[in-house]
Design a protein around this motif. Structure first.
Motif, short mmCIF file in Angstrom:
data_model
loop_
_atom_site.label_atom_id
_atom_site.label_comp_id
_atom_site.label_asym_id
_atom_site.label_seq_id
_atom_site.Cartn_x
_atom_site.Cartn_y
_atom_site.Cartn_z
N VAL A 101 0.82 -1.12 -0.28
CA VAL A 101 0.10 0.08 0.03
C VAL A 101 0.88 1.09 0.03
O VAL A 101 1.77 1.32 0.90
CB VAL A 101 -1.10 0.03 1.30
CG1 VAL A 101 -1.89 1.34 1.11
CG2 VAL A 101 -1.79 -1.13 1.29
N ASP A 102 0.65 2.27 -0.97
CA ASP A 102 1.57 3.30 -1.11
C ASP A 102 1.33 4.58 -0.07
O ASP A 102 -0.03 4.34 0.41
CB ASP A 102 1.75 3.67 -2.46
CG ASP A 102 0.44 4.37 -3.12
OD1 ASP A 102 -0.50 5.01 -2.44
OD2 ASP A 102 0.36 4.14 -4.32
N GLU A 306 -1.19 -3.62 -5.99
CA GLU A 306 0.15 -4.00 -5.89
C GLU A 306 0.89 -3.94 -7.26
O GLU A 306 2.22 -3.63 -7.10
CB GLU A 306 0.55 -5.32 -5.13
CG GLU A 306 -0.14 -6.73 -6.02
CD GLU A 306 -1.55 -6.79 -5.21
OE1 GLU A 306 -2.06 -7.84 -5.60
OE2 GLU A 306 -2.32 -5.77 -4.66
N THR A 307 0.27 -3.80 -8.32
CA THR A 307 0.95 -3.64 -9.62
C THR A 307 0.85 -2.31 -10.44
O THR A 307 1.69 -2.21 -11.27
CB THR A 307 0.67 -5.22 -10.95
OG1 THR A 307 -0.87 -4.98 -10.55
CG2 THR A 307 0.95 -6.27 -10.14
N VAL A 308 -0.23 -1.78 -9.92
CA VAL A 308 -0.39 -0.43 -10.55
C VAL A 308 -0.41 0.66 -9.47
O VAL A 308 -1.17 0.56 -8.40
CB VAL A 308 -1.80 -0.39 -11.28
CG1 VAL A 308 -1.97 1.02 -11.55
CG2 VAL A 308 -1.86 -1.50 -12.44
N SER A 309 0.50 1.62 -9.56
CA SER A 309 0.81 2.65 -8.49
C SER A 309 -0.32 3.65 -8.61
O SER A 309 -1.25 3.91 -9.64
CB SER A 309 2.06 3.37 -8.84
OG SER A 309 2.04 4.03 -9.46
N GLU A 310 -0.48 4.36 -7.68
CA GLU A 310 -1.35 5.53 -7.61
C GLU A 310 -1.25 6.51 -8.85
O GLU A 310 -2.07 7.06 -9.44
CB GLU A 310 -1.21 6.48 -6.15
CG GLU A 310 -2.17 7.57 -6.12
CD GLU A 310 -3.49 6.94 -5.63
OE1 GLU A 310 -4.73 7.55 -6.00
OE2 GLU A 310 -3.55 5.96 -4.88
#
Length: 439
Positions: A101-102, A306-310
């Protein structure tokens, strides 16, 4: 709850011994400095005394707010330590499986929590400080909660199906009950039984459940006994399960609870998870027709995971919005780009009632005019573009009954499945408890 890491020191206490200039011993030292020690190991990760004390402090605050008498100190230590062990096992599993989680999502979540409490970010930080909760630790807690939710969605919720026959059976059961659907407010005690337990272990756990029941029958406060005996995650909240519709009752509870009166306590009940004791605190019925303002909407969803960031998800949704503004058809873009089941229908979500979608989506949708496309909207699922196709008032009593039945059945399956999965994950972990190790 997540905890800070600390250096591991074998010594328990350091005492400074000083000598006066004349060589005579000085007065006894003014203070004793406590040094961290390991109280448990989960796989290759340590839980320290500091971690335990920090978690206990928060639990005691919660118990005080709920007017629940805390259990004996040694029992509380074991309860809180077990919670920390389970949490570590879940966080380790998430890390091994690439779930992250970013920071941007964490800050958005905290901002939403502050807004829900009608506080500005600064006011929210001050409220945390008044509760003696460091902001950094609160962020860690929020991160863990989001990770657990993602684990639940991936491991359990994504595999749940609810058939029309199950919904029909649920509604038929409701019709047999007077006054419409009944909801129950419950508290429970769970004495867990490990997987592959021996007959002796099972019998010992059954006796512990019987002992808890006997104390309640003798007049002890149920919440206090739950805090001292229950192995469930809600033990330190007095075993509260909140309000549950009939379909959301755990299977083992369903029949006994429906025949109980308010204030009644069940006998010891057996399930795959262990032995249960349940108390019915309140019950209520709903039987009013439901007329609501409905909105027909469609959307495009770009998930953050988990594979595509914000940043990647936001950039993609911005590009899609530009294409729509320049004449591209919403429906065509949704079919190719939306990352949910509605994509096949051009993003069409059908007629939506209040509460059918998460708050961020619902709020943005309500502000739109007919045929208007929203700016990018962030929800817990990711980034959305929303278009409103129609608005109406509708008596949704029958439709809502089916929707609520389906949701209630899904939630019950999710809760039961997730509890079992958490127990299995905890049981698979290598755990060494050193709580009583004073050496």
């Amino acid at each position: 709850m997540p905890v800070k890491s600390h250096s591991l020191v074998c010594a328990l206490v350091l005492v400074a011994i000083s000598v006066t200039a004349s060589g005579q011993p000085a007065q006894p030292p003014a203070r004793v400095v406590t040094v961290d020690r390991v109280v448990a190991v989960v796989n290759d990760e340590a839980i320290t005394q500091y971690d335990l004390e920090d978690a206990k402090r928060i639990v005691l605050q919660q118990l005080k707010q709920q007017n629940v008498q805390p259990p004996a100190a040694d029992v509380l230590d074991k309860q809180v330590l077990e919670r920390l062990i389970t949490e570590r096992a879940l966080m380790q599993y998430a890390k091994e499986n690439g779930i992250r989680v970013d920071d941007t999502q964490i800050e958005r979540t905290i901002q939403r929590i502050a807004e829900d409490n009608k506080l500005t970010p600064d006011q929210f930080r001050k409220a945390l400080a008044q509760e003696n909760i460091p902001y950094a630790k609160y962020r860690d807690d929020v991160r863990s909660e989001i990770i657990v939710q993602r684990l639940r969605e991936r491991e359990i919720d994504s595999h749940i199906t609810v058939s029309d026959a199950e919904v029909d059976n649920y509604l038929a059961t409701l019709k047999l009950q007077s006054g419409g659907e009944t909801e129950y407010r419950l508290a429970h005690i769970l004495v867990a039984v490990p997987e592959q337990a021996s007959a002796e272990q099972i019998e010992a756990r059954r006796r512990r459940a019987e002992e808890a029941l006997k104390k309640v029958q003798d007049g002890a406060d149920f919440g206090q006994i739950a805090a001292g005996y229950s192995d469930a995650g809600d033990a330190l909240q007095g075993g509260s399960l909140g309000w549950r519709s009939g379909a959301r009752l755990p299977t083992v509870f369903a029949d006994p609870v429906r025949s109980m009166k308010v204030g009644d306590v069940s006998s010891v009940l057996r399930s795959a998870a262990g032995f249960h004791v349940v108390k019915l605190l309140e019950k209520r019925s709903h039987n009013e027709p439901t007329v609501v303002d409905q909105i027909h909407a469609r959307h495009i969803l770009v998930r953050v995971n988990e594979t595509v960031s914000e940043a990647e998800a936001k950039a993609k949704i911005d590009r899609l919005k530009d294409r729509i503004d320049n004449g591209a058809k919403f429906e065509d873009l949704a079919k190719v780009n939306s990352e949910d089941a509605s994509a096949a229908k051009g993003g069409d979500l059908g007629w939506l009632s209040p509460g059918d979608t998460v708050r961020e989506f619902d709020d943005a949708m309500k502000r739109l005019e007919l045929d208007q496309v929203s700016a990018p909207v962030r929800s817990p699922f990711g980034w959305h573009l929303i278009e409103v196709l129609g608005k109406r008032k509708q008596d949704i009593t029958a439709d809502r009954e089916r929707t609520q039945a389906q949701l209630a059945i899904r939630q019950r399956k999710s809760e039961e499945g997730f509890q079992d999965w958490v127990r299995q994950t905890r049981d698979r972990a290598y755990v060494e408890i050193r709580l009583d190790d004073r050496g």
